[in-house]
Design a protein around this motif. Structure first.
Motif, PDB file in Angstrom:
ATOM      1  N   ALA A  65     -15.172 -34.732 -91.574  1.00 39.61           N
ATOM      2  CA  ALA A  65     -14.868 -36.102 -91.994  1.00 39.61           C
ATOM      3  C   ALA A  65     -13.349 -36.254 -91.960  1.00 39.61           C
ATOM      4  O   ALA A  65     -12.635 -35.527 -92.653  1.00 39.61           O
ATOM      5  CB  ALA A  65     -15.404 -36.371 -93.393  1.00 39.61           C
ATOM      6  N   VAL A  66     -12.869 -37.171 -91.156  1.00 39.43           N
ATOM      7  CA  VAL A  66     -11.423 -37.342 -90.968  1.00 39.43           C
ATOM      8  C   VAL A  66     -10.747 -37.742 -92.273  1.00 39.43           C
ATOM      9  O   VAL A  66      -9.675 -37.228 -92.606  1.00 39.43           O
ATOM     10  CB  VAL A  66     -11.144 -38.360 -89.837  1.00 39.43           C
ATOM     11  N   ALA A  67     -11.367 -38.610 -93.053  1.00 39.97           N
ATOM     12  CA  ALA A  67     -10.738 -39.103 -94.294  1.00 39.97           C
ATOM     13  C   ALA A  67     -10.448 -37.974 -95.279  1.00 39.97           C
ATOM     14  O   ALA A  67      -9.387 -37.946 -95.899  1.00 39.97           O
ATOM     15  CB  ALA A  67     -11.618 -40.162 -94.955  1.00 39.97           C
ATOM     16  N   GLU A  68     -11.392 -37.039 -95.409  1.00 48.86           N
ATOM     17  CA  GLU A  68     -11.245 -35.954 -96.371  1.00 48.86           C
ATOM     18  C   GLU A  68     -10.768 -34.648 -95.739  1.00 48.86           C
ATOM     19  O   GLU A  68     -10.399 -33.720 -96.437  1.00 48.86           O
ATOM     20  CB  GLU A  68     -12.574 -35.666 -97.088  1.00 48.86           C
ATOM     21  N   GLU A  69     -10.854 -34.558 -94.391  1.00 51.36           N
ATOM     22  CA  GLU A  69     -10.539 -33.317 -93.671  1.00 51.36           C
ATOM     23  C   GLU A  69     -11.375 -32.144 -94.180  1.00 51.36           C
ATOM     24  O   GLU A  69     -10.876 -31.043 -94.393  1.00 51.36           O
ATOM     25  CB  GLU A  69      -9.043 -32.989 -93.746  1.00 51.36           C
ATOM     26  N   VAL A  70     -12.682 -32.407 -94.359  1.00 52.57           N
ATOM     27  CA  VAL A  70     -13.609 -31.355 -94.779  1.00 52.57           C
ATOM     28  C   VAL A  70     -14.817 -31.348 -93.838  1.00 52.57           C
ATOM     29  O   VAL A  70     -15.239 -32.391 -93.343  1.00 52.57           O
ATOM     30  CB  VAL A  70     -14.093 -31.542 -96.244  1.00 52.57           C
TER      31      VAL A  70
END
Length: 175
Positions: A65-70
């Motif tokens: 997930a790009v927003a969380e980088e997870v």
């Protein structure tokens, strides 16, 4: 070989992704796929995923997930014979905590781009259970054409009622 949208990035499966596969192997995540695998089966699957990209027959990816980088799931494509034709089969899993945000559709579209770029097979198919409303909606949103219900073997030795969704990798799907 990576793909990215504004919501997700897909990265080839690596040795460090075993814990992610264990998270995907939960009863909730596997309820439409025959239930969770044993630890031994998960480790064996992980090893196959790690080696798979070098086979030339497809690739498994972790979904970030790009927003969380997870890492939030997996997506992949692989070759199979289907009704007398060689096609790509596509599959995905997004962890429950990240569902409902469009990440599965974004991941599926990213892996479609990778498969399309290979220029190997005309069609890609997905076979979600007829009871899996969320995965069937992902196929619809990603532009796949519903060809109808079919009996599909998954896991090996277990037949399930699935929908056969198809996407023409050379252009618009005319069904």
């Amino acid at each position: 070989m990576t793909g990215e949208s504004r919501q997700v990035r897909i990265e080839p499966w690596s040795r460090g992704d075993l814990d992610l596969l264990r998270q995907i192997n939960s009863p909730e995540m596997k309820r439409h796929l025959g239930g969770p695998e044993t630890e031994e089966q998960v480790v064996a699957r992980h090893e196959r995923y790690v080696r798979f990209g070098a086979s030339g027959q497809g690739c498994m990816f972790r979904v970030v997930a790009v927003a969380e980088e997870v890492p939030v799931g997996s997506v992949g494509y692989w070759e199979r014979d289907w009704r007398g034709e060689r096609v790509y089969e596509l599959g995905w899993s997004i962890l429950s905590a990240y569902q409902g945000r469009g990440l599965a559709t974004a991941a599926l579209l990213a892996v479609v781009d990778v498969a399309r770029a290979r220029r190997t097979h005309r069609y890609a198919h997905a076979y979600p259970s007829v009871d899996n409303g969320a995965s069937n909606a992902v196929c619809r949103k990603a532009g796949f054409a519903l060809l109808g219900e079919t009996e599909f073997e998954f896991p090996k030795g277990r037949l399930m009622r699935s929908n056969d969704w198809r996407l023409d990798l050379t252009g618009p799907d005319i069904s």
